[in-house]
Write an enzyme that holds these catalytic residues in place. Structure first.
Site, PDB file in Angstrom:
ATOM      1  N   CYS A   1       0.845  -1.194   0.000  1.00 21.86           N
ATOM      2  CA  CYS A   1       0.000   0.000   0.000  1.00 21.86           C
ATOM      3  C   CYS A   1       0.884   1.248   0.000  1.00 21.86           C
ATOM      4  O   CYS A   1       2.069   1.201   0.356  1.00 21.86           O
ATOM      5  CB  CYS A   1      -0.868   0.023   1.254  1.00 21.86           C
ATOM      6  SG  CYS A   1      -2.086  -1.296   1.349  1.00 21.86           S
TER       7      CYS A   1
ATOM      8  N   GLU B   1       0.894   3.680   2.040  1.00 20.84           N
ATOM      9  CA  GLU B   1       1.406   4.018   3.373  1.00 20.84           C
ATOM     10  C   GLU B   1       2.747   3.325   3.628  1.00 20.84           C
ATOM     11  O   GLU B   1       3.687   3.936   4.137  1.00 20.84           O
ATOM     12  CB  GLU B   1       0.411   3.594   4.465  1.00 20.84           C
ATOM     13  CG  GLU B   1      -0.893   4.382   4.451  1.00 20.84           C
ATOM     14  CD  GLU B   1      -1.987   3.689   3.659  1.00 20.84           C
ATOM     15  OE1 GLU B   1      -1.692   3.036   2.631  1.00 20.84           O
ATOM     16  OE2 GLU B   1      -3.158   3.810   4.078  1.00 20.84           O
TER      17      GLU B   1
HETATM   18 ZN   LIG Z   1      -2.743  -0.814   3.484  1.00 18.72          ZN
END
Ligand SMILES: [Zn+2]
Length: 145
Positions: free
Chosen positions: A52, A54
């Site tokens: 992801c 992040e």
């Molecule tokens: Zn994630």
């Protein structure tokens, strides 16, 4: 929301608009270190479980020598606005930066919450490890035949 939080949302939004232009990259994240530096990243979609945005932003921060991180936000492509972190990211954020703040909510009601608030009854990996390593018995010799 502080001015620095709004600036972080703007940074992630700018990266989402500029870099999220294919199915491979659909979310941008921005994270601020306690000393005020901002690091960004985009997700790397792959069917095997690409990271992801992040996590990519955390890696970018580590690459550039950031220490403690204070606040993080993710923004979707095509004007989707702020997205909450997935369960895996919540766990990663909690394990790496237990005091990090996360920006969540709809555009007209963004708010900043401690990551622990997003992960009630959290699992703390270090709390659940065996005190001593497990030792397996030595293999028994094959019977002579
Ligand atoms: Zn994630």
């Amino acid at each position: 929301m502080r001015d620095t939080d709004r600036a972080l949302v703007q940074a992630a939004t700018a990266v989402a608009k500029l870099r999220c232009r294919s199915e491979n990259h659909t979310v941008a994240a921005a994270v601020r270190s306690v000393d005020g530096r901002v690091f960004t990243g985009v997700n790397v979609y792959h069917f095997t479980g690409g990271p992801c945005a992040e996590v990519v932003a955390l890696g970018a921060a580590a690459t550039q020598g950031a220490g403690e991180l204070e606040t993080i936000v993710a923004v979707g492509d095509r004007g989707r606005g702020v997205l909450p972190p997935c369960g895996r990211c919540r766990q990663v954020l909690l394990d790496y930066f237990p005091s990090i703040r996360v920006i969540v909510g709809p555009a007209d009601a963004l708010r900043v919450v401690p990551v622990a608030e997003l992960l009630p009854e959290e699992y703390v990996w270090a709390d659940h490890q065996a005190a001593a390593p497990v030792t397996l018995p030595a293999p028994r010799p094959e019977p002579a035949g």
